[in-house]
Design a protein around this motif. Structure first.
Motif, PDB file in Angstrom:
ATOM      1  N   ILE A  50      -8.138   1.886   3.890  1.00  0.00           N
ATOM      2  CA  ILE A  50      -7.539   2.326   2.623  1.00  0.00           C
ATOM      3  C   ILE A  50      -8.140   3.663   2.195  1.00  0.00           C
ATOM      4  O   ILE A  50      -7.422   4.583   1.771  1.00  0.00           O
ATOM      5  CB  ILE A  50      -7.748   1.262   1.535  1.00  0.00           C
ATOM      6  CG1 ILE A  50      -6.945  -0.013   1.880  1.00  0.00           C
ATOM      7  CG2 ILE A  50      -7.319   1.787   0.167  1.00  0.00           C
ATOM      8  CD1 ILE A  50      -7.200  -1.172   0.951  1.00  0.00           C
ATOM      9  N   ALA A  51      -9.455   3.777   2.329  1.00  0.00           N
ATOM     10  CA  ALA A  51     -10.121   5.036   1.988  1.00  0.00           C
ATOM     11  C   ALA A  51      -9.654   6.167   2.910  1.00  0.00           C
ATOM     12  O   ALA A  51      -9.403   7.301   2.466  1.00  0.00           O
ATOM     13  CB  ALA A  51     -11.637   4.869   2.072  1.00  0.00           C
ATOM     14  N   ILE A  83       2.263  11.821   2.900  1.00  0.00           N
ATOM     15  CA  ILE A  83       2.469  10.374   2.740  1.00  0.00           C
ATOM     16  C   ILE A  83       2.726   9.732   4.098  1.00  0.00           C
ATOM     17  O   ILE A  83       2.215   8.638   4.403  1.00  0.00           O
ATOM     18  CB  ILE A  83       3.631  10.101   1.776  1.00  0.00           C
ATOM     19  CG1 ILE A  83       3.211  10.461   0.347  1.00  0.00           C
ATOM     20  CG2 ILE A  83       4.069   8.637   1.842  1.00  0.00           C
ATOM     21  CD1 ILE A  83       4.306  10.292  -0.684  1.00  0.00           C
ATOM     22  N   GLU A  84       3.490  10.404   4.940  1.00  0.00           N
ATOM     23  CA  GLU A  84       3.770   9.859   6.270  1.00  0.00           C
ATOM     24  C   GLU A  84       2.498   9.668   7.079  1.00  0.00           C
ATOM     25  O   GLU A  84       2.302   8.647   7.733  1.00  0.00           O
ATOM     26  CB  GLU A  84       4.737  10.780   7.017  1.00  0.00           C
ATOM     27  CG  GLU A  84       5.216  10.197   8.347  1.00  0.00           C
ATOM     28  CD  GLU A  84       6.241  11.086   9.019  1.00  0.00           C
ATOM     29  OE1 GLU A  84       6.886  10.618   9.974  1.00  0.00           O
ATOM     30  OE2 GLU A  84       6.405  12.246   8.591  1.00  0.00           O
ATOM     31  N   ARG A  85       1.601  10.658   7.004  1.00  0.00           N
ATOM     32  CA  ARG A  85       0.337  10.541   7.724  1.00  0.00           C
ATOM     33  C   ARG A  85      -0.521   9.397   7.145  1.00  0.00           C
ATOM     34  O   ARG A  85      -1.123   8.621   7.881  1.00  0.00           O
ATOM     35  CB  ARG A  85      -0.455  11.857   7.636  1.00  0.00           C
ATOM     36  CG  ARG A  85       0.223  13.072   8.239  1.00  0.00           C
ATOM     37  CD  ARG A  85       0.009  13.156   9.750  1.00  0.00           C
ATOM     38  NE  ARG A  85       0.576  12.065  10.495  1.00  0.00           N
ATOM     39  CZ  ARG A  85       1.891  11.894  10.702  1.00  0.00           C
ATOM     40  NH1 ARG A  85       2.769  12.747  10.223  1.00  0.00           N
ATOM     41  NH2 ARG A  85       2.338  10.863  11.398  1.00  0.00           N
ATOM     42  N   ALA A  86      -0.569   9.313   5.821  1.00  0.00           N
ATOM     43  CA  ALA A  86      -1.389   8.277   5.177  1.00  0.00           C
ATOM     44  C   ALA A  86      -0.857   6.886   5.499  1.00  0.00           C
ATOM     45  O   ALA A  86      -1.634   5.964   5.808  1.00  0.00           O
ATOM     46  CB  ALA A  86      -1.415   8.503   3.663  1.00  0.00           C
ATOM     47  N   VAL A  87       0.463   6.738   5.432  1.00  0.00           N
ATOM     48  CA  VAL A  87       1.062   5.437   5.747  1.00  0.00           C
ATOM     49  C   VAL A  87       0.793   5.076   7.203  1.00  0.00           C
ATOM     50  O   VAL A  87       0.497   3.916   7.529  1.00  0.00           O
ATOM     51  CB  VAL A  87       2.575   5.457   5.452  1.00  0.00           C
ATOM     52  CG1 VAL A  87       3.259   4.215   6.031  1.00  0.00           C
ATOM     53  CG2 VAL A  87       2.821   5.541   3.951  1.00  0.00           C
ATOM     54  N   SER A  88       0.865   6.037   8.084  1.00  0.00           N
ATOM     55  CA  SER A  88       0.599   5.794   9.501  1.00  0.00           C
ATOM     56  C   SER A  88      -0.823   5.289   9.707  1.00  0.00           C
ATOM     57  O   SER A  88      -1.056   4.351  10.497  1.00  0.00           O
ATOM     58  CB  SER A  88       0.821   7.072  10.319  1.00  0.00           C
ATOM     59  OG  SER A  88       2.166   7.506  10.225  1.00  0.00           O
ATOM     60  N   VAL A  89      -1.772   5.893   9.002  1.00  0.00           N
ATOM     61  CA  VAL A  89      -3.168   5.468   9.108  1.00  0.00           C
ATOM     62  C   VAL A  89      -3.322   4.019   8.660  1.00  0.00           C
ATOM     63  O   VAL A  89      -3.948   3.187   9.337  1.00  0.00           O
ATOM     64  CB  VAL A  89      -4.092   6.384   8.273  1.00  0.00           C
ATOM     65  CG1 VAL A  89      -5.490   5.772   8.147  1.00  0.00           C
ATOM     66  CG2 VAL A  89      -4.180   7.757   8.902  1.00  0.00           C
ATOM     67  N   VAL A  90      -2.737   3.710   7.510  1.00  0.00           N
ATOM     68  CA  VAL A  90      -2.877   2.372   6.947  1.00  0.00           C
ATOM     69  C   VAL A  90      -2.263   1.322   7.868  1.00  0.00           C
ATOM     70  O   VAL A  90      -2.828   0.247   8.081  1.00  0.00           O
ATOM     71  CB  VAL A  90      -2.227   2.310   5.543  1.00  0.00           C
ATOM     72  CG1 VAL A  90      -2.151   0.870   5.057  1.00  0.00           C
ATOM     73  CG2 VAL A  90      -3.031   3.147   4.556  1.00  0.00           C
ATOM     74  N   VAL A  91      -1.099   1.633   8.436  1.00  0.00           N
ATOM     75  CA  VAL A  91      -0.394   0.656   9.272  1.00  0.00           C
ATOM     76  C   VAL A  91      -1.058   0.495  10.631  1.00  0.00           C
ATOM     77  O   VAL A  91      -1.309  -0.624  11.096  1.00  0.00           O
ATOM     78  CB  VAL A  91       1.082   1.074   9.448  1.00  0.00           C
ATOM     79  CG1 VAL A  91       1.762   0.190  10.483  1.00  0.00           C
ATOM     80  CG2 VAL A  91       1.812   0.973   8.122  1.00  0.00           C
TER      81      VAL A  91
END
Length: 680
Positions: free
Chosen positions: A314-315, A335-343
């Motif tokens: 999450i961080a 946002i696309e990069r952040a969502v990719s990291v989380v998933v």
């Protein structure tokens, strides 16, 4: 049919013995253990966050997956990809995309959203929370873009993310179901009814109404309804699903039968001895439930790692979002990069790494007739360096036969045998039974005994025909390798009985394999030194201790442990119970005494010493599988998080949908690796 909410098995509501009502809803269970497990924490089994129980049954996942795939079709035709291919709808694309994505988000994403709420309530953030963050960020950014007149939307990414996650969960549920089906089959082996014999007539009653002392008829082809003893008839029984013994076993009058075994030939009458949870099948069921619900140190470490990884992910997602936003890229790209990291970094594989191996191990051991009374026994077994065996009944058949009787000091051989057999009739020791058999063969009539007393590890004594008689082991008169006991009458040595006991089938091979695996093999026995020496040399045992008392066995094992060695003890008698408790892993031969079995961590139902080899191979293999799974899960996250964050944005970019696919494949690899566990 309905589903047991704990194990997912099909249950007929009309015939279900176990049921309870929770919040106005009636739930049915396959066993008392499942019902009690559910009653302790119903929310755990009714929430979306419970993965070990797999409450999202494959049927529910299948329905949601089909609906999600259908909704993905209009989303695809309103996407940029369709436009580039020249097959887009061209009209009302924004409205159609929003409506389809909203339905998909709410219905297809519901299990993940509900699971996230459950994880937050339980203060154990994990995979469900991360997936929910990913799909929520994709949906609400797309909604914001639509309302503000923007053109960037993640509808297709949202759809693919949910579709792939549902596919992954569906496959996972199917694979795990296959991995545990053999084990769950045990709780369904009992027939529903039994033929009760009462007042000279037969009547069919539910098995749950049987009680110890009842007499039941079991016809050819039927399953035995309860543990018991045959009082009339002879037949062969298939016990393979219970004990792993493939060949049918023949049982006659006085023979014990196990609930769930199949009567293959003749009709027999059985006196019920144990029912329900007290039966063998009930104990197997209870042990499996305990293993499933217990937590190991390894599992706790994995859970803690998954918890901290969730926080880290999450961080990382937040940092990724901030980095790309502050470095001149669009909010959509960030946002696309952040969502990719989380998933992509969901620690689901780490959460599955241990439990699925444990389930596979429990299934393999139970199908072999090896009962693990605790998960910790399996963990400790991997550290064992020394295996200590009892002799009589463990390494040897325990079926002694009298080789000769020698009378001394004016006594007659038949008189010695009469006094010894009369006293030994009250003992259950294998030597005692052999002496009684010999007396019966000679036609000797036994007499009453007063003040009988048994001293474990020493012998027996009592008053026979007014004379004080004692039988003790450890005579130094014989120098041969045979077992011998001495009979003392009123303080005088009346005679010696020499007996023979052959090693069990396969013992030599088992000892050889254990030594080949790197174990030290020792033997402890109360028998004479000459006997122990002869057997030890024949079997290739590293060392032995003879003429030891029960407390001395404990002392010997404790001395080994003080040297830093992890010790396993294998035994079957009352005198082995303290040593089984002292050992790091206590292994009881299933045909042994109840007290030995209660003192042990592992029970070998078949009383086959080769199962000791199988158990230690299984312990090592399961530990290796756990380690492989954990290392894979950690290594996978270490590699994919930087890629998803855009570390190689100029070369490789992992989007949310691709991240979901990679994450699901990681889960499936962990599960497949676990169910590939096998021992030859």
């Amino acid at each position: 049919m309905v589903k047991d909410p704990v194990c997912g098995m099909d249950v007929d509501p009309k015939r279900a013995e176990y049921k309870l009502t929770y919040q106005g809803q009636e739930y049915y269970f396959c066993s008392k253990a499942c019902m009690e497990e559910f009653s302790r924490d119903p929310k755990r089994y009714l929430s979306g966050g419970h993965h070990e129980g797999h409450v999202h049954h494959s049927s529910d996942l299948k329905r949601r997956l089909i609906a999600s795939l259908i909704l993905t079709i209009p989303i695809f035709f309103t996407s940029d990809v369709a436009e580039d291919l020249g097959i887009s709808l061209g009209i009302h694309q924004g409205i159609i995309g929003l409506i389809s994505a909203s339905l998909l988000f709410l219905y297809g994403g519901y299990p993940f959203l509900r699971g996230a709420v459950s994880e937050l309530k339980e203060r154990s953030p994990g995979m469900m929370l991360l997936v929910s963050i990913g799909i929520s960020a994709s949906f609400f950014y797309s909604l914001y873009s639509f309302l503000s007149g923007g053109s960037k939307a993640f509808y297709l990414e949202l759809a693919l993310l949910i579709d792939i996650m549902l596919i992954g969960h569906f496959i996972e549920a199917k694979v795990i179901s296959a991995a545990t089906s053999s084990m769950d089959l045990l709780v369904r082996l009992l027939p529903y009814g039994a033929h009760l014999i009462s007042d000279g007539s037969y009547r069919d009653v539910p098995v749950r109404e049987l009680k110890p002392g009842d007499i039941v008829l079991v016809k050819p082809g039927e399953r035995v309804p309860a543990d018991g003893v045959i009082i009339e008839g002879v037949s062969s029984f298939d016990e393979s699903i219970l004990t792993g013994e493939s060949a049918p076993v023949v049982r006659g009058k006085g023979g014990s039968v196990i609930a769930g075994s199949i009567n293959l030939e003749g009709a027999v009458k059985i006196e019920v001895k144990r029912t329900g949870e007290d039966s063998y099948l009930g104990q197997v069921e209870r042990l499996i439930k305990e293993i499933r619900s217990s937590r190991s140190r390894f599992k706790e470490i994995a859970d803690k790692a998954a918890f901290f990884l969730t926080i880290f992910v999450i961080a990382s997602g937040a940092i990724t979002l901030a980095y790309w936003s502050l470095n001149g890229h669009s909010l959509g790209f960030a946002i696309e990069r952040a969502v990719s990291v989380v998933v992509v970094a969901c620690p689901h594989a780490l959460g599955l790494a241990i439990p699925i191996v444990i389930q596979r191990t429990a299934m393999l051991s139970s199908s072999r007739g090896i009962l693990l009374k605790s998960r910790e026994a399996l963990e400790r077994a991997k550290d064992v360096k020394v295996i200590v065996f009892d002799k009589t009944g463990t390494l040897t058949e325990g079926k002694f036969r009298v080789k000769r009787v020698e009378a001394l000091n004016g006594f007659d051989e038949l008189e010695v045998l009469k006094l010894a057999a009369s006293l030994d009739y009250l003992s259950s020791h294998p030597v005692a039974r052999a002496i009684v058999r010999k007396a019966e063969e000679e036609g000797i009539k036994l007499v009453d005994v007063r003040e009988f007393r048994s001293i474990p590890g020493v012998g027996v004594e009592g008053i026979v025909e007014g004379r004080r008689v004692s039988i003790t082991a450890g005579s130094d008169i014989l120098e041969s390798g045979s077992t011998a006991v001495q009979i003392i009458v009123d303080g005088a040595l009346a005679g010696i009985v020499e007996l023979e006991d052959d090693p069990k089938e396969g013992v030599e091979r088992a000892i050889e394999e254990l030594k080949g695996m790197g174990y030290e093999v020792h033997m402890l026995t109360g028998d004479r030194r000459a006997v122990a020496s002869k057997l030890s040399e024949r079997l290739g045992i590293d060392s032995y201790h003879a003429e030891v008392k029960p407390h001395e066995k404990v002392d010997i094992i404790r001395e080994m442990q003080e040297k830093g060695l992890a010790v396993a003890m294998v035994g079957d008698g009352i005198n082995d119970a303290p040593a089984l408790l002292q050992a790091d892993v206590g292994i009881a031969i299933g045909a042994g005494t109840d007290i030995a079995i209660e003192s042990a961590d592992v029970i070998l139902v078949r009383s086959d010493i080769r199962d000791v080899v199988y158990f230690f191979k299984l312990a090592k293999s399961s530990y290796r599988k756990m380690l492989e799974n954990v290392l894979w899960a950690i290594g996978y996250n270490s590699l994919t998080i930087p890629l998803a964050a855009g570390a190689l944005a100029g070369l490789v970019v992992i989007g949310p949908a691709m991240g979901a696919l990679i994450m699901s494949m990681s889960d499936i690899i962990v599960v497949l690796n676990a169910i590939s566990l096998n021992v030859k």
